[in-house]
Design a protein around this motif. Structure first.
Motif, mmCIF file in Angstrom:
data_model
loop_
_atom_site.group_PDB
_atom_site.id
_atom_site.type_symbol
_atom_site.label_atom_id
_atom_site.label_comp_id
_atom_site.label_asym_id
_atom_site.label_seq_id
_atom_site.Cartn_x
_atom_site.Cartn_y
_atom_site.Cartn_z
ATOM 1 N N CYS A 1 -3.728 4.813 2.414
ATOM 2 C CA CYS A 1 -3.868 3.435 2.909
ATOM 3 C C CYS A 1 -4.767 2.623 2.007
ATOM 4 O O CYS A 1 -4.919 1.420 2.198
ATOM 5 N N THR A 2 -5.415 3.269 1.046
ATOM 6 C CA THR A 2 -6.362 2.548 0.202
ATOM 7 C C THR A 2 -5.988 2.695 -1.270
ATOM 8 O O THR A 2 -6.838 2.802 -2.147
ATOM 9 N N ILE A 3 -4.661 2.724 -1.504
ATOM 10 C CA ILE A 3 -4.129 2.788 -2.874
ATOM 11 C C ILE A 3 -2.909 1.878 -2.909
ATOM 12 O O ILE A 3 -2.058 1.951 -2.017
ATOM 13 N N PHE A 4 -2.839 1.020 -3.894
ATOM 14 C CA PHE A 4 -1.609 0.249 -4.081
ATOM 15 C C PHE A 4 -0.540 1.177 -4.663
ATOM 16 O O PHE A 4 -0.846 2.038 -5.496
ATOM 17 N N THR B 1 -8.359 1.616 7.225
ATOM 18 C CA THR B 1 -9.544 1.138 6.497
ATOM 19 C C THR B 1 -10.251 2.289 5.781
ATOM 20 O O THR B 1 -11.444 2.238 5.551
ATOM 21 N N SER B 2 -9.503 3.318 5.471
ATOM 22 C CA SER B 2 -9.981 4.496 4.723
ATOM 23 C C SER B 2 -11.057 5.310 5.440
ATOM 24 O O SER B 2 -11.774 6.073 4.821
ATOM 25 N N LEU C 1 0.847 -1.192 0.000
ATOM 26 C CA LEU C 1 0.000 0.000 0.000
ATOM 27 C C LEU C 1 0.884 1.245 0.000
ATOM 28 O O LEU C 1 2.001 1.235 0.542
ATOM 29 N N LYS D 1 -6.583 8.941 0.246
ATOM 30 C CA LYS D 1 -6.138 8.207 1.423
ATOM 31 C C LYS D 1 -5.112 7.171 0.985
ATOM 32 O O LYS D 1 -5.434 6.242 0.246
#
Lengths: 166, 350
Positions: free
Chosen positions: A62-65, A44-45, A24, A60
């Motif tokens: 944390c919610t993107i590779f 967890t976005s 991430l 965010k």
């Protein structure tokens, strides 16, 4: 798992690295690049502590590779202050208006507020609250954060006028 | 999170070919998928990244007055497009009442339509869920069922669909353009979603490898531009899924309604089109009594799936309020904030 090459520009600096596909972006920033300003809150976005600016938009991390950010231009809290350490107007305003207590949400809050002020340089209180709905703060009750963002809007508008006059 | 192969699809043809293989999942914004993967609830062996498919990030206004929204248009870009917000105000309002700025920036329109239910039992790997594991049972039944479905549910699943965006899309007859191994096809969004029945694991009509490439709103949808609203009731005034929501549209000539549209959100596993309610308003006045009658028809088949009987009455009252707001000409109202957050709070306080 085979690592894949990825390149992007972070706070004006070109970066080229190898990552696992499942890495991430927040882990890449913090653990591989040692840019620990963006925080991991809920992962967890929901909380927005990991908010960064990616190609002109708040996201965010944390919610993107990491591989999704190939070629992107990214700004994190480390890219806000000037090279000589002079704080950005938003950082000044958060300090001046007590827009933080524990500071955990602050890097995400400032990055989000920065983009909000790019999109809307003179927001109302309601627009600020709507704009930071994805950033949770458990200390301040948001009153001082809203005041800080309003104050920063005035500082930034003043700086722009000064620039234009010069 | 499990390991997976990552593949950046260069075009739709390649994406569809890769998407067919066993264990492959398409990745767009990832705002729902990545959370599901973190919880090990979805374990793809291959992610087909469709973010850079050429031409799918465009909003095309069609000569007839309709609009074709590319699958990869981001939620925020669509909501803030001035012409789109003017022609389809209820859709823009619905987009802005969902999630948060960061998620709307990342999430695509097709991903929004494809998002999974937020039923807490679906997300809790320790709970039985027929959607995750067919035949396992449904712990939502008899559990925390306050927010679960009141329409179209079955003994096997009582979950709701969480999308705000899809609700006005169904009200205004949106069509999903699908590309796949068998070629292109168009499906009405209302028929795209499946009710749970005996197979809650099947959520849409998509076959393996099939990919949404665009969502179209017909020209008729724009005829409601002056009278269209999306109202959302939720547990807190921002950043929460709907307890119940309503997309309403009216076409008014003189003092008569010539056409009405109504779809409800948060009540079923798909946006619930209320055709009987629409029909009863034809030729009538836009008044409270008429809207109350429509609200009774809209919920006439509703029944509680647990501790959620209150949602039936709440939905009826929301229908009345949504139509009352809709009856007011809103062509001049283009607030950047949706009705369900600021304006509505102010209206209630007044």
């Amino acid at each position: 798992m085979k690592k894949s090459p990825v390149s992007m520009t972070i706070n004006g600096q070109p970066v080229e690295e190898l990552v696992e596909p499942r890495t991430l972006l927040i882990h890449f920033l913090r653990e591989q690049l040692n840019l620990t300003g963006a925080h991991i809150g809920c992962e967890t976005s929901h909380c927005g502590a990991c908010t960064i600016d990616l190609d002109g938009k708040s996201v965010k991390s944390c919610t993107i590779f990491t591989l999704q950010a190939e070629g992107a231009h990214i700004r994190t809290i480390e890219g806000m202050a000037a090279a000589d350490g002079t704080l950005h107007a938003l950082q000044e305003a958060f300090r001046e208006k007590h827009g933080l207590q524990c500071g955990y949400c602050t890097p995400g809050m400032i990055l989000r507020a920065w983009r909000l002020l790019q999109e809307n340089p003179d927001p109302t209180d309601a627009e600020i609250r709507f704009g930071i709905a994805g950033n949770l703060c458990r200390c301040t009750g948001y009153q001082n954060i809203v005041a800080a963002i309003k104050h920063a809007a005035i500082l930034m508008a003043g700086a722009q006028q000064k620039e234009a006059a010069e | 999170m499990n390991q997976f192969e990552y593949e950046l699809a260069p075009n739709v043809e390649n994406a569809v070919a890769s998407g067919r293989s066993n264990g492959a999942v398409f990745l767009a914004g990832g705002t729902n998928l990545i959370d599901l993967m973190k919880g090990n609830l979805v374990r793809p062996t291959r992610l087909v990244d469709i973010n850079r498919l050429p031409g799918l990030d465009r909003i095309e206004f069609l000569p007839d007055g309709g609009v074709r929204i590319g699958a990869l248009v981001r939620n925020s870009d669509l909501a803030h497009d001035p012409k789109f917000a003017r022609d389809f105000p209820a859709v823009a309002e619905a987009l802005l009442s969902g999630a948060s700025p960061q998620l709307r920036n990342a999430a695509t329109v097709a991903g929004n339509v494809m998002q999974r239910t937020r039923c807490p039992y679906f997300y809790d790997a320790a709970s039985a869920c027929n959607k995750r594991e067919p035949g396992a049972g449904c712990e939502a039944r008899g559990g925390h069922s306050r927010l679960q479905a009141i329409l179209g549910w079955s003994a096997h699943c009582i979950a709701t669909h969480p999308s705000d965006f899809s609700v006005p899309l169904v009200a205004f007859d949106a069509v999903v353009e699908i590309d796949g191994p068998q070629g292109r096809r168009d499906v009405a969004l209302e028929d795209f979603y499946l009710l749970p029945g005996n197979t809650p694991e099947r959520e849409t009509i998509l076959a393996p490898g099939e990919l949404i490439v665009a969502i179209r709103l017909p020209a008729q949808a724009a005829l409601f531009a002056g009278h269209a609203r999306y109202l959302k009731i939720r547990d807190r005034t921002s950043y929460a899924f709907a307890v119940v929501s309503a997309a309403a549209g009216l076409r008014i000539e003189g003092d008569r309604i010539v056409e009405a549209r109504l779809a409800l959100g948060g009540v079923a596993l798909k946006p619930w089109r209320a055709r009987a309610a629409e029909a009863c308003l034809m030729g009538r006045r836009a008044g409270r009594e008429e809207f109350a009658e429509a609200s009774m028809l809209a919920l006439q088949e509703a029944r509680p799936s647990g501790e959620n009987e209150f949602k039936i009455e709440l939905a009826r009252r929301l229908v009345v309020r949504a139509f009352e707001r809709t009856a007011i000409d809103n062509t001049a109202r283009l607030s950047p904030l949706p009705a369900s957050i600021v304006n509505l709070t102010e209206e209630i306080q007044r």
